[in-house]
Structure formats: structure tokens, C-alpha cells
Scaffold this active site. Sequence first.
Site, mmCIF file in Angstrom:
data_model
loop_
_atom_site.group_PDB
_atom_site.id
_atom_site.type_symbol
_atom_site.label_atom_id
_atom_site.label_comp_id
_atom_site.label_asym_id
_atom_site.label_seq_id
_atom_site.Cartn_x
_atom_site.Cartn_y
_atom_site.Cartn_z
ATOM 1 N N VAL A 1 0.810 -1.223 0.000
ATOM 2 C CA VAL A 1 0.000 0.000 0.000
ATOM 3 C C VAL A 1 0.844 1.275 0.000
ATOM 4 O O VAL A 1 0.333 2.362 -0.264
ATOM 5 C CB VAL A 1 -0.962 -0.002 1.214
ATOM 6 C CG1 VAL A 1 -0.200 0.232 2.517
ATOM 7 C CG2 VAL A 1 -2.075 1.021 1.040
ATOM 8 N N TYR A 2 2.147 1.180 0.263
ATOM 9 C CA TYR A 2 3.007 2.381 0.290
ATOM 10 C C TYR A 2 3.225 2.880 -1.127
ATOM 11 O O TYR A 2 3.722 2.143 -1.969
ATOM 12 C CB TYR A 2 4.375 2.076 0.916
ATOM 13 C CG TYR A 2 4.372 1.629 2.348
ATOM 14 C CD1 TYR A 2 3.255 1.786 3.172
ATOM 15 C CD2 TYR A 2 5.496 1.028 2.903
ATOM 16 C CE1 TYR A 2 3.280 1.356 4.489
ATOM 17 C CE2 TYR A 2 5.524 0.603 4.221
ATOM 18 C CZ TYR A 2 4.408 0.767 5.002
ATOM 19 O OH TYR A 2 4.434 0.336 6.307
#
Length: 314
Positions: A52-53
Amino acid sequence: MADNKQRIGDLSVSPLSLGGNVFGWTADEAESFTVLDAYAAAGGNFIDTADVYSAWVPGNQGGESETVLGNWFASRGNRSDIVLATKVGGGSPQRRGLSPAAIRSGVEDSLRRLRTDYIDLYYTHYDDPSVSVEEIATTLDALVREGKVREIAASNIGAERLDSFLTFSAQEGLARYAALQPHYNLVSRDTFEGDLADVVTRHGMATVPYYALASGFLTGKYRPGTAVDSPRSTRAAEHLETERGRKVLAALDEVAAHHGAEHATVALAWLAAQPTVAAPIASARTLAQLPPLLAAADLTLTQQELDLLTRASA
């Protein structure tokens, strides 16, 4: 950085895990490579990222950090030298959760971005109560058996669900969570200590804390009336409004002055000295931010200093 490797299952890791949340966010690829090169040159081998980064950045979709790391591995040819941790379950809406399909698609996407055929430590990023622990455990065990993942771990999970997962894994002879990544630092102890820490201890897990520096507050640069140029400054400055935050800052001032050390070094050294903690996670968006993080592995606090910091943070 001292070469006192820690164990997470069958993995041997550096006592500081380099956080990859800034890669592709506040650090572009060139800056990220500079930090990564310096960390590796200092003997560091444990890098933490997530699928998700950095999806929270306007224009980003998630996977930016993994892409930077994949490019770094490809350009340096050093994948086998690094213990790589990434996560599944916190991605875009179609990738969120821990259904077998979400885990399966998540791992394939991460492997592609990271330009590798295996992940050393694979975390479930957020628990998904809509999926049984039996189903999650079975899916993750299959990834280990297929060689796509070496060890599995959990983050953002309650004590009861964690205990249930570990008990089921043991009963069925499946891969077990080797580590927990909790929110844990000098100004946030109840997010780990207590029931969750008891489960970790009972099952012989390692702990790899995130927010180890409380979004930068524990670097000591946040003071009343002082502005700090950081995307995380609002969250960090909130600790100045609490009695605990002010007490911790005063204790860090004292211990740091005694050692001639940076506040971040002392805060990480306290965390590393706590039971079950293998390697705190801390990130550096510039080369200048890295040395105080690396120095934590070389700083041994006295019991009196540990007690002082523990009392201040109570």
C-alpha cells in the site's frame, strides 16, 4: 552498526529495520537509492515495506515503495543480501482484506514490483475478521510451501485473533507467524504491552515495532514554539500537548546528553531493549537522517537509564 544479528524464525536480521514508507513518497528514487546504499554499506540487511506504500499520496496508487526497491535490487544485484519484508491486505479497495484471492493476487503483484521470486517476511498488514484464521493460515502456509514466502508475520491484530491463529497453525502443522509488527514506542506503550505482548511471549514470536520514533517526535526536534518541516509534523507535535510526551522528552534530553547521542538513537535503543523486540523500524528520507538510526545498535543503555525512560513513559 554493530553486527549483532537478531532471529525471526529462520531469518537473521539487523537490529534496525529500515522503513520503506518514504520511498516513492518524500524520497524520490535517487534519494531512496542513496539511503538504501548507505544502510547496506553500514551492514544493514532488513528492509520493511508494504504493497500500500504510498497510496495516500495524491496521484499514487500504492506499490511505489516496492517499485523503488525492485529497481534498487535490479541495479545493485544484491537481492540475496537483503531480508525483505512486505505486507498484504491494506492495498487498494480491490486488494484490501485477507481473502485467499486477495492474498494470492497481492503476493503476485508484490513479487512483480519487487522484481524477485520470493519474499523473506510476509505480513498480514491489517487483520480481516470477515475471514477465518483457519482460511488465512491455510493460504499463507501454501505460499511458504510454494517458496514464494520464507516466513509469515502479522501486524495490526488483536490478541485473541493472534492467539487463535498461532494455536491453529501449531495444531495443523502449518507455517506460523514468526513476528508481530505492532505500533510501539516510548509514547505509545499500551498499543502493545499487555495482552498482545503476552501472546507474543507465550508463542516465542519476535516483535518488529513500527512508529518507533512516533512520527518523528522522539527525534527531539519538536519543541514548544518550534515549527518542523515534515509531512508528519502535525501528528508528531500532538505529543507536546500531553504530560507523557513532555516527560519522555525531558528523559530523552538527560540520557542523550549523558551519551552525547541523538534523541532518536536513545529512543530506538530503549525500544530494542524491550522483551521480544528484534528490530525497531525507522525510516530516513535523506542520508543525513540515517546515522542516528544506525547508531542505536551500538548504544547500550544502563538499567538506570532504561528505568528512567520507562517511568517517564508510563
